[in-house]
Write a protein that holds these residues in place. Structure first.
Motif, PDB file in Angstrom:
ATOM      1  N   ILE A   1       0.866  -1.180   0.000  1.00  0.00           N
ATOM      2  CA  ILE A   1       0.000   0.000   0.000  1.00  0.00           C
ATOM      3  C   ILE A   1       0.898   1.223   0.000  1.00  0.00           C
ATOM      4  CG2 ILE A   1      -1.980   1.144   1.074  1.00  0.00           C
ATOM      5  CD1 ILE A   1      -2.431  -1.325   2.788  1.00  0.00           C
ATOM      6  N   ALA A   2       0.733   2.080  -1.001  1.00  0.00           N
ATOM      7  CA  ALA A   2       1.577   3.265  -1.118  1.00  0.00           C
ATOM      8  C   ALA A   2       1.325   4.268   0.004  1.00  0.00           C
ATOM      9  CB  ALA A   2       1.356   3.923  -2.475  1.00  0.00           C
ATOM     10  N   ASN A   3       0.053   4.473   0.323  1.00  0.00           N
ATOM     11  CA  ASN A   3      -0.313   5.451   1.361  1.00  0.00           C
ATOM     12  C   ASN A   3      -1.288   4.815   2.351  1.00  0.00           C
ATOM     13  OD1 ASN A   3       1.007   7.993   0.237  1.00  0.00           O
ATOM     14  ND2 ASN A   3      -0.262   7.359  -1.500  1.00  0.00           N
ATOM     15  N   PRO A   4      -0.807   3.944   3.196  1.00  0.00           N
ATOM     16  CA  PRO A   4      -1.694   3.224   4.104  1.00  0.00           C
ATOM     17  C   PRO A   4      -2.100   4.037   5.334  1.00  0.00           C
ATOM     18  CG  PRO A   4       0.553   2.549   4.496  1.00  0.00           C
ATOM     19  CD  PRO A   4       0.589   3.506   3.333  1.00  0.00           C
ATOM     20  N   VAL A   5      -3.225   3.666   5.887  1.00  0.00           N
ATOM     21  CA  VAL A   5      -3.659   4.199   7.176  1.00  0.00           C
ATOM     22  C   VAL A   5      -4.010   3.018   8.070  1.00  0.00           C
ATOM     23  CG1 VAL A   5      -4.523   6.382   6.266  1.00  0.00           C
ATOM     24  CG2 VAL A   5      -6.072   4.419   6.386  1.00  0.00           C
ATOM     25  N   GLN A   6      -3.994   3.271   9.353  1.00  0.00           N
ATOM     26  CA  GLN A   6      -4.367   2.250  10.334  1.00  0.00           C
ATOM     27  C   GLN A   6      -5.554   2.765  11.123  1.00  0.00           C
ATOM     28  OE1 GLN A   6      -1.429  -0.438  12.350  1.00  0.00           O
ATOM     29  NE2 GLN A   6      -1.848   0.901  14.091  1.00  0.00           N
ATOM     30  N   ILE A   7      -6.716   2.140  10.912  1.00  0.00           N
ATOM     31  CA  ILE A   7      -7.954   2.589  11.556  1.00  0.00           C
ATOM     32  C   ILE A   7      -8.126   1.867  12.886  1.00  0.00           C
ATOM     33  CG2 ILE A   7     -10.430   2.931  11.252  1.00  0.00           C
ATOM     34  CD1 ILE A   7     -10.038   2.257   8.289  1.00  0.00           C
TER      35      ILE A   7
ATOM     36  N   VAL B   1      -5.406  -0.338   5.765  1.00  0.00           N
ATOM     37  CA  VAL B   1      -6.009  -0.260   4.434  1.00  0.00           C
ATOM     38  C   VAL B   1      -5.577   1.042   3.764  1.00  0.00           C
ATOM     39  CG1 VAL B   1      -8.058  -1.637   5.038  1.00  0.00           C
ATOM     40  CG2 VAL B   1      -8.082   0.848   5.406  1.00  0.00           C
ATOM     41  N   ASN B   2      -6.060   1.278   2.529  1.00  0.00           N
ATOM     42  CA  ASN B   2      -5.849   2.576   1.901  1.00  0.00           C
ATOM     43  C   ASN B   2      -7.041   3.477   2.215  1.00  0.00           C
ATOM     44  OD1 ASN B   2      -7.937   1.884   0.026  1.00  0.00           O
ATOM     45  ND2 ASN B   2      -6.438   0.836  -1.259  1.00  0.00           N
ATOM     46  N   CYS B   3      -6.953   4.744   1.845  1.00  0.00           N
ATOM     47  CA  CYS B   3      -8.011   5.693   2.203  1.00  0.00           C
ATOM     48  C   CYS B   3      -9.332   5.405   1.483  1.00  0.00           C
ATOM     49  CB  CYS B   3      -7.559   7.127   1.914  1.00  0.00           C
ATOM     50  SG  CYS B   3      -6.601   7.863   3.266  1.00  0.00           S
ATOM     51  N   THR B   4      -9.258   4.903   0.269  1.00  0.00           N
ATOM     52  CA  THR B   4     -10.489   4.567  -0.459  1.00  0.00           C
ATOM     53  C   THR B   4     -11.297   3.532   0.312  1.00  0.00           C
ATOM     54  OG1 THR B   4      -9.437   5.012  -2.604  1.00  0.00           O
ATOM     55  CG2 THR B   4     -11.440   3.672  -2.622  1.00  0.00           C
ATOM     56  N   THR B   5     -10.610   2.527   0.824  1.00  0.00           N
ATOM     57  CA  THR B   5     -11.271   1.477   1.613  1.00  0.00           C
ATOM     58  C   THR B   5     -11.752   2.023   2.946  1.00  0.00           C
ATOM     59  OG1 THR B   5      -9.808  -0.144   0.565  1.00  0.00           O
ATOM     60  CG2 THR B   5     -10.994  -0.851   2.550  1.00  0.00           C
ATOM     61  N   ALA B   6     -10.947   2.880   3.573  1.00  0.00           N
ATOM     62  CA  ALA B   6     -11.329   3.465   4.859  1.00  0.00           C
ATOM     63  C   ALA B   6     -12.616   4.277   4.729  1.00  0.00           C
ATOM     64  CB  ALA B   6     -10.197   4.346   5.383  1.00  0.00           C
ATOM     65  N   LYS B   7     -12.722   5.070   3.668  1.00  0.00           N
ATOM     66  CA  LYS B   7     -13.920   5.890   3.454  1.00  0.00           C
ATOM     67  C   LYS B   7     -15.141   5.018   3.201  1.00  0.00           C
ATOM     68  CE  LYS B   7     -11.302   9.795   1.579  1.00  0.00           C
ATOM     69  NZ  LYS B   7     -10.984  10.580   0.361  1.00  0.00           N
ATOM     70  N   ALA B   8     -14.988   3.966   2.399  1.00  0.00           N
ATOM     71  CA  ALA B   8     -16.103   3.051   2.129  1.00  0.00           C
ATOM     72  C   ALA B   8     -16.536   2.343   3.411  1.00  0.00           C
ATOM     73  CB  ALA B   8     -15.695   2.033   1.069  1.00  0.00           C
ATOM     74  N   PHE B   9     -15.567   1.990   4.242  1.00  0.00           N
ATOM     75  CA  PHE B   9     -15.879   1.314   5.497  1.00  0.00           C
ATOM     76  C   PHE B   9     -16.700   2.214   6.414  1.00  0.00           C
ATOM     77  CE2 PHE B   9     -14.427  -0.447   9.719  1.00  0.00           C
ATOM     78  CZ  PHE B   9     -15.140  -1.631   9.615  1.00  0.00           C
ATOM     79  N   LYS B  10     -16.333   3.493   6.474  1.00  0.00           N
ATOM     80  CA  LYS B  10     -17.105   4.420   7.307  1.00  0.00           C
ATOM     81  C   LYS B  10     -18.537   4.559   6.791  1.00  0.00           C
ATOM     82  CE  LYS B  10     -17.116   8.834   9.690  1.00  0.00           C
ATOM     83  NZ  LYS B  10     -18.549   9.088   9.477  1.00  0.00           N
ATOM     84  N   ARG B  11     -18.710   4.615   5.472  1.00  0.00           N
ATOM     85  CA  ARG B  11     -20.069   4.692   4.926  1.00  0.00           C
ATOM     86  C   ARG B  11     -20.870   3.463   5.321  1.00  0.00           C
ATOM     87  NH1 ARG B  11     -17.342   6.758   0.393  1.00  0.00           N
ATOM     88  NH2 ARG B  11     -17.453   4.761  -0.722  1.00  0.00           N
ATOM     89  N   TRP B  12     -20.226   2.302   5.265  1.00  0.00           N
ATOM     90  CA  TRP B  12     -20.922   1.062   5.633  1.00  0.00           C
ATOM     91  C   TRP B  12     -21.298   1.063   7.115  1.00  0.00           C
ATOM     92  CZ3 TRP B  12     -18.335  -4.267   6.622  1.00  0.00           C
ATOM     93  CH2 TRP B  12     -19.333  -5.250   6.754  1.00  0.00           C
ATOM     94  N   VAL B  13     -20.374   1.480   7.961  1.00  0.00           N
ATOM     95  CA  VAL B  13     -20.670   1.532   9.395  1.00  0.00           C
ATOM     96  C   VAL B  13     -21.845   2.472   9.666  1.00  0.00           C
ATOM     97  CG1 VAL B  13     -19.803   2.278  11.648  1.00  0.00           C
ATOM     98  CG2 VAL B  13     -18.338   0.924  10.137  1.00  0.00           C
ATOM     99  N   ASP B  14     -21.801   3.671   9.089  1.00  0.00           N
ATOM    100  CA  ASP B  14     -22.822   4.682   9.367  1.00  0.00           C
ATOM    101  C   ASP B  14     -24.181   4.342   8.771  1.00  0.00           C
ATOM    102  OD1 ASP B  14     -20.963   6.153  10.749  1.00  0.00           O
ATOM    103  OD2 ASP B  14     -20.569   7.565   9.130  1.00  0.00           O
TER     104      ASP B  14
END
Length: 202
Positions: A58-64, A78-91
Protein backbone atom coordinates in the motif's frame (compact mmCIF):
# COMPACT_ATOMS: atom_id res chain seq x y z
CA UNK A 1 -62.14 21.10 11.50
CA UNK A 2 -64.53 21.64 14.39
CA UNK A 3 -63.66 19.59 17.43
CA UNK A 4 -60.37 18.36 15.96
CA UNK A 5 -57.55 18.15 18.52
CA UNK A 6 -54.73 20.66 18.34
CA UNK A 7 -51.39 18.94 17.79
CA UNK A 8 -48.44 20.69 19.42
CA UNK A 9 -44.98 21.09 17.94
CA UNK A 10 -43.49 18.30 20.05
CA UNK A 11 -46.16 15.89 18.87
CA UNK A 12 -45.63 16.87 15.25
CA UNK A 13 -41.91 16.27 15.62
CA UNK A 14 -42.58 12.87 17.14
CA UNK A 15 -44.88 11.96 14.28
CA UNK A 16 -42.33 13.17 11.77
CA UNK A 17 -39.65 10.96 13.31
CA UNK A 18 -41.72 7.92 12.40
CA UNK A 19 -41.30 8.71 8.72
CA UNK A 20 -38.14 8.62 6.66
CA UNK A 21 -35.98 9.63 9.61
CA UNK A 22 -37.54 7.06 11.94
CA UNK A 23 -34.53 4.76 11.78
CA UNK A 24 -32.53 7.31 13.74
CA UNK A 25 -34.73 6.65 16.77
CA UNK A 26 -33.68 3.02 16.65
CA UNK A 27 -29.96 3.74 16.57
CA UNK A 28 -27.89 3.99 19.74
CA UNK A 29 -25.95 7.17 20.48
CA UNK A 30 -22.28 7.31 19.57
CA UNK A 31 -19.63 9.92 20.25
CA UNK A 32 -16.92 10.02 17.62
CA UNK A 33 -13.72 12.01 17.22
CA UNK A 34 -10.63 12.09 15.07
CA UNK A 35 -10.10 12.69 11.38
CA UNK A 36 -8.31 10.42 8.94
CA UNK A 37 -8.25 10.52 5.13
CA UNK A 38 -9.99 13.89 5.42
CA UNK A 39 -13.07 12.23 6.98
CA UNK A 40 -14.29 13.21 10.44
CA UNK A 41 -15.07 10.24 12.66
CA UNK A 42 -12.31 8.01 11.28
CA UNK A 43 -9.83 7.46 14.09
CA UNK A 44 -6.31 6.15 13.61
CA UNK A 45 -3.16 7.30 11.92
CA UNK A 46 -1.20 7.42 8.70
CA UNK A 47 1.53 4.80 8.67
CA UNK A 48 4.66 4.19 6.60
CA UNK A 49 4.22 2.77 3.07
CA UNK A 50 3.88 -0.99 2.98
CA UNK A 51 6.16 -2.59 0.39
CA UNK A 52 5.21 -6.24 0.19
CA UNK A 53 6.51 -9.05 -1.97
CA UNK A 54 5.61 -8.95 -5.65
CA UNK A 55 2.56 -6.75 -6.25
CA UNK A 56 1.64 -6.61 -2.56
CA UNK A 57 1.69 -3.33 -0.69
CA UNK A 58 0.00 0.00 0.00
CA UNK A 59 1.58 3.27 -1.12
CA UNK A 60 -0.31 5.45 1.36
CA UNK A 61 -1.69 3.22 4.10
CA UNK A 62 -3.66 4.20 7.18
CA UNK A 63 -4.37 2.25 10.33
CA UNK A 64 -7.95 2.59 11.56
CA UNK A 65 -8.69 2.03 15.24
CA UNK A 66 -12.28 3.33 15.50
CA UNK A 67 -15.10 4.44 13.20
CA UNK A 68 -17.86 6.85 14.19
CA UNK A 69 -17.27 6.18 17.88
CA UNK A 70 -17.07 2.40 17.50
CA UNK A 71 -13.79 0.69 18.39
CA UNK A 72 -12.27 -1.96 16.13
CA UNK A 73 -11.10 -5.10 17.91
CA UNK A 74 -7.85 -4.89 15.97
CA UNK A 75 -6.46 -2.05 13.84
CA UNK A 76 -7.34 -2.25 10.15
CA UNK A 77 -4.52 -1.41 7.73
CA UNK A 78 -6.01 -0.26 4.43
CA UNK A 79 -5.85 2.58 1.90
CA UNK A 80 -8.01 5.69 2.20
CA UNK A 81 -10.49 4.57 -0.46
CA UNK A 82 -11.27 1.48 1.61
CA UNK A 83 -11.33 3.47 4.86
CA UNK A 84 -13.92 5.89 3.45
CA UNK A 85 -16.10 3.05 2.13
CA UNK A 86 -15.88 1.31 5.50
CA UNK A 87 -17.11 4.42 7.31
CA UNK A 88 -20.07 4.69 4.93
CA UNK A 89 -20.92 1.06 5.63
CA UNK A 90 -20.67 1.53 9.40
CA UNK A 91 -22.82 4.68 9.37
CA UNK A 92 -25.45 3.64 6.83
CA UNK A 93 -25.49 -0.11 7.28
CA UNK A 94 -23.96 -1.65 10.40
CA UNK A 95 -25.26 0.86 12.95
CA UNK A 96 -28.86 0.91 11.61
CA UNK A 97 -28.88 -2.91 11.32
CA UNK A 98 -28.00 -3.31 15.01
CA UNK A 99 -30.00 -0.29 16.23
CA UNK A 100 -30.33 -0.18 20.01
CA UNK A 101 -30.01 -3.93 20.45
CA UNK A 102 -27.79 -4.68 23.44
CA UNK A 103 -27.39 -0.96 24.03
CA UNK A 104 -25.68 -0.47 20.67
CA UNK A 105 -22.30 -1.49 19.29
CA UNK A 106 -19.25 -1.50 21.55
CA UNK A 107 -16.81 -2.76 18.92
CA UNK A 108 -16.56 -4.31 15.46
CA UNK A 109 -14.66 -7.57 15.13
CA UNK A 110 -12.05 -7.28 12.39
CA UNK A 111 -11.00 -10.65 11.02
CA UNK A 112 -8.51 -9.33 8.44
CA UNK A 113 -7.30 -6.25 6.61
CA UNK A 114 -3.97 -5.94 4.74
CA UNK A 115 -2.30 -9.28 4.09
CA UNK A 116 0.06 -10.26 1.28
CA UNK A 117 -1.68 -13.41 0.06
CA UNK A 118 -3.72 -14.97 -2.72
CA UNK A 119 -7.53 -15.12 -2.72
CA UNK A 120 -8.72 -17.28 0.15
CA UNK A 121 -5.03 -18.16 0.68
CA UNK A 122 -5.31 -20.75 -2.08
CA UNK A 123 -2.20 -21.77 -4.00
CA UNK A 124 -2.29 -20.59 -7.60
CA UNK A 125 -5.20 -18.18 -7.06
CA UNK A 126 -5.13 -14.51 -8.09
CA UNK A 127 -3.77 -11.93 -5.71
CA UNK A 128 -6.27 -11.00 -3.01
CA UNK A 129 -7.61 -7.45 -2.68
CA UNK A 130 -6.29 -7.70 0.89
CA UNK A 131 -2.80 -7.58 -0.59
CA UNK A 132 -3.51 -4.10 -2.01
CA UNK A 133 -5.16 -2.58 1.07
CA UNK A 134 -8.53 -2.73 -0.67
CA UNK A 135 -10.32 -5.13 1.68
CA UNK A 136 -11.58 -5.70 5.21
CA UNK A 137 -13.12 -8.82 6.75
CA UNK A 138 -15.69 -8.39 9.54
CA UNK A 139 -16.68 -11.38 11.66
CA UNK A 140 -19.29 -9.67 13.84
CA UNK A 141 -19.94 -7.04 16.49
CA UNK A 142 -19.69 -6.88 20.27
CA UNK A 143 -22.57 -5.06 21.94
CA UNK A 144 -22.44 -2.74 24.93
CA UNK A 145 -24.19 -5.28 27.16
CA UNK A 146 -21.39 -7.77 26.51
CA UNK A 147 -23.28 -9.97 24.07
CA UNK A 148 -22.05 -10.63 20.56
CA UNK A 149 -23.49 -11.02 17.08
CA UNK A 150 -21.29 -13.10 14.81
CA UNK A 151 -21.49 -14.07 11.17
CA UNK A 152 -20.82 -17.71 12.06
CA UNK A 153 -23.48 -18.07 14.76
CA UNK A 154 -26.12 -15.48 13.87
CA UNK A 155 -26.41 -15.48 10.07
CA UNK A 156 -29.30 -17.95 10.20
CA UNK A 157 -30.78 -16.87 13.55
CA UNK A 158 -32.09 -13.44 12.64
CA UNK A 159 -31.97 -10.52 10.21
CA UNK A 160 -29.22 -8.35 11.73
CA UNK A 161 -26.13 -9.94 10.14
CA UNK A 162 -27.95 -10.35 6.83
CA UNK A 163 -28.88 -6.67 6.89
CA UNK A 164 -25.26 -5.77 7.56
CA UNK A 165 -24.20 -7.90 4.60
CA UNK A 166 -26.81 -6.43 2.26
CA UNK A 167 -26.01 -2.84 3.22
CA UNK A 168 -22.34 -3.28 2.29
CA UNK A 169 -23.32 -3.68 -1.36
CA UNK A 170 -22.87 -0.20 -2.77
CA UNK A 171 -20.23 1.25 -0.50
CA UNK A 172 -18.12 -1.73 -1.64
CA UNK A 173 -17.70 -3.34 -5.06
CA UNK A 174 -17.38 -6.86 -3.67
CA UNK A 175 -19.32 -8.30 -0.73
CA UNK A 176 -18.98 -11.98 0.18
CA UNK A 177 -20.76 -13.77 3.03
CA UNK A 178 -21.87 -17.26 4.07
CA UNK A 179 -23.95 -17.77 0.92
CA UNK A 180 -21.00 -17.11 -1.39
CA UNK A 181 -18.74 -20.11 -0.71
CA UNK A 182 -17.14 -22.25 1.98
CA UNK A 183 -14.42 -19.68 2.66
CA UNK A 184 -16.81 -17.03 4.01
CA UNK A 185 -18.87 -18.92 6.57
CA UNK A 186 -17.55 -16.92 9.53
CA UNK A 187 -17.05 -13.42 8.13
CA UNK A 188 -18.19 -10.82 5.63
CA UNK A 189 -15.52 -9.86 3.11
CA UNK A 190 -15.77 -6.38 1.60
CA UNK A 191 -13.46 -4.73 -0.92
CA UNK A 192 -13.45 -1.73 -3.25
CA UNK A 193 -12.71 -3.56 -6.50
CA UNK A 194 -14.98 -2.26 -9.27
CA UNK A 195 -16.71 -4.16 -12.07
CA UNK A 196 -18.32 -3.01 -15.31
CA UNK A 197 -21.47 -4.93 -14.41
CA UNK A 198 -21.73 -3.24 -11.00
CA UNK A 199 -21.15 -4.51 -7.43
CA UNK A 200 -20.65 -8.24 -6.94
CA UNK A 201 -22.54 -9.22 -3.78
CA UNK A 202 -23.07 -12.80 -2.67
Amino acid sequence: MRGAPIIGLAALMALGSCGRGGEERLTARYSSSGELCGIAGLEGQEIAPIDGAGACGIANPVQITAVSGIRLTSPARVNCTTAKAFKRWVDRGIKPAVGKRGGGIESIRIAASYACRSRNSQRGAKLSEHAKGNAIDVSGVILRDGSTLSVLNDWRKGPVIKRMHKSACGPFGTVLGPKSDRFHQDHIHVDVASYRSGPYCR
